[in-house]
Design a protein around this motif. Structure first.
Motif, short mmCIF file in Angstrom:
data_model
loop_
_atom_site.label_atom_id
_atom_site.label_comp_id
_atom_site.label_asym_id
_atom_site.label_seq_id
_atom_site.Cartn_x
_atom_site.Cartn_y
_atom_site.Cartn_z
N ASP A 194 0.83 -1.19 0.00
CA ASP A 194 0.00 0.00 0.00
C ASP A 194 0.87 1.25 0.00
N GLU A 195 0.81 2.00 -1.09
CA GLU A 195 1.61 3.22 -1.18
C GLU A 195 1.28 4.19 -0.05
N GLN A 196 -0.01 4.29 0.29
CA GLN A 196 -0.42 5.23 1.33
C GLN A 196 0.15 4.89 2.69
N LYS A 197 0.59 3.65 2.86
CA LYS A 197 1.21 3.23 4.12
C LYS A 197 2.72 3.05 3.95
N GLY A 198 3.26 3.74 2.98
CA GLY A 198 4.71 3.73 2.79
C GLY A 198 5.26 2.46 2.18
N PHE A 199 4.44 1.71 1.45
CA PHE A 199 4.84 0.47 0.79
C PHE A 199 5.27 -0.60 1.81
N THR A 200 4.83 -0.50 3.04
CA THR A 200 5.23 -1.49 4.04
C THR A 200 4.49 -2.81 3.82
N LEU A 201 5.16 -3.89 4.19
CA LEU A 201 4.63 -5.23 4.02
C LEU A 201 4.24 -5.79 5.38
N THR A 202 3.14 -6.56 5.42
CA THR A 202 2.72 -7.21 6.66
C THR A 202 2.55 -8.71 6.42
N SER A 203 2.53 -9.45 7.50
CA SER A 203 2.33 -10.90 7.40
C SER A 203 0.95 -11.22 6.83
N ALA A 204 -0.04 -10.38 7.15
CA ALA A 204 -1.39 -10.60 6.62
C ALA A 204 -1.43 -10.46 5.11
N MET A 205 -0.56 -9.63 4.55
CA MET A 205 -0.48 -9.50 3.09
C MET A 205 0.15 -10.73 2.46
N VAL A 206 1.13 -11.30 3.14
CA VAL A 206 1.89 -12.43 2.58
C VAL A 206 1.14 -13.74 2.68
N GLU A 207 0.49 -13.99 3.80
CA GLU A 207 -0.07 -15.32 4.08
C GLU A 207 -0.99 -15.87 2.99
N PRO A 208 -1.90 -15.06 2.40
CA PRO A 208 -2.79 -15.62 1.37
C PRO A 208 -2.07 -16.15 0.13
N TYR A 209 -0.82 -15.74 -0.06
CA TYR A 209 -0.08 -16.13 -1.26
C TYR A 209 0.81 -17.35 -1.04
#
Length: 376
Positions: A129-144
């Motif tokens: 998410d650009e609006q959140k500074g392109f930060t990555l979270t575990s919740a973003m990764v897990e579905p993949y």
């Protein structure tokens, strides 16, 4: 590399180019490191070394990583390579088979996609998410994560966005990958250049050594991009596989560069905070200046030495259909070199390196401002 080549060509033609494309420090290699290389030449340390690097350098890498991050690698778990890119290439070639999936957050460093494709693997991209500074979270990764996932790549601080992983989220991603038997490749190329947090390696967690793959480099930390020294800290069987590949491709990294690298790791570290302080000063100026351009959005980088502004305000106008055309036009008309976001997986951004002088930053950003106003 194309940006650099085009900028070099224009300079050779006498054009006054401001180059924000280079992904390397503008500082000289510290003198103690250069003197170590000179001594190596004078002492005729110019023969082959073991393909995976000298025992002395491997030990120095393990010692420095232990001192900086609290890890406990042995030289048998270390491989010296021809730059950080070479570590990643060797790791991917040693581990990825056709059909294996590699999870890559977007925006990503350009090499990840190509080396996975070269190995016959499948890239699985995770948007941030650009609006959140392109930060990555575990919740973003897990579905993949699937039964075919072999590696998750994390680059923190990130090239190109400057995003830095939250430590808690990094640990959650480690737990996700460890519990599923997935490797976590941590690209630590910019690990010393953090503006508001302390350097951290996920490899320092208990039990991390079995599944965490560390890709490191001396290029940025010690202003040694041309010396071509990288390293991997990985399980011994993977070192052995990578070493086989390396022995039949590049063989050893340059012997003289290896001696210089030992001095870089064991000698004074004063140059690192000095560079960081200058990068912070430049970052603050660049972000403020970019945000002053009408329609331009720029998240504040928390590490590395790149800004990744959104220049969507000019996309679709005056014949500019994408950031590749934008960068071509910017270079041709305003003589400013930046890297198009398409190289990093996004379609409205450019990467701007502030590893250059304040004078050049001022000149180049003035030109960029005028270009955007003219074409938006």
């Amino acid at each position: 590399m194309k940006v650099a080549a085009d900028a070099t060509r224009l300079r050779a033609e006498g054009v006054d180019v401001v180059d924000f494309g280079a992904g390397e420090p503008d500082f000289p290699t510290p003198d103690n490191i250069k003197q170590a290389a000179i001594r190596a030449i004078e002492q005729n340390f110019t023969k082959y070394t073991p393909a995976g690097g000298t025992a002395e350098l491997k030990k120095a890498v393990c010692e420095r990583h232990a001192q900086d991050f609290g890890t406990s690698y042995s030289p048998a778990e270390c491989l010296i390579t021809v730059g950080g890119k070479h570590v990643i290439f060797n790791l991917i070639q040693a581990l990825i088979n056709p059909g294996d999936e590699v999870v890559i957050p977007v925006p990503y460093w350009v090499t990840y996609k190509d080396v996975v494709n070269y190995a016959g693997g499948t890239c699985v991209f995770v948007d941030t998410d650009e609006q959140k500074g392109f930060t990555l979270t575990s919740a973003m990764v897990e579905p993949y994560l699937t039964a075919r996932t072999k590696i998750v790549i994390i680059n923190s601080p990130s090239n190109p966005s400057g995003a830095v992983m939250d430590r808690g989220e990094f640990e959650k991603i480690f737990q996700l990958t460890r519990d599923r038997g997935i490797y976590l490749l941590t690209d630590e190329c910019y690990c010393k250049f953090l503006y508001d947090s302390e350097p951290f390696s996920i490899a320092s967690l208990p039990g991390a050594k079995e599944t965490v793959l560390v890709a490191g480099s001396l290029s940025k930390t010690y202003a040694m991009t041309g010396w071509r020294i990288g390293f991997g800290l990985v399980p011994k069987p993977i070192v052995e596989a990578m070493n086989k590949l390396q022995s039949h491709s590049t063989s050893n990294p340059a012997s003289i560069s290896q001696k210089a690298a030992v001095e870089a790791l064991r000698g004074p570290q004063d140059s690192v905070p000095l560079m960081l302080a200058e990068y912070r000063k430049r970052r603050d100026f660049v972000v403020q200046r970019l945000r002053a351009i009408p329609g331009v959005v720029c998240q504040e980088p928390r590490g590395a030495f790149y800004a990744y502004p959104n220049l969507g305000v000019v996309i679709g106008k005056n014949g500019i259909l994408d950031t590749v055309q934008l960068c071509d036009r910017l270079l041709a008309e305003s003589h400013v070199a930046v890297v198009p976001g398409e190289a990093f997986g996004t379609d409205r951004h450019v990467r701007l390196s502030y590893a250059t002088s304040m004078h050049e930053l001022e000149r180049g950003l003035d030109r960029l401002h005028q270009f955007v106003v003219k074409n938006s």
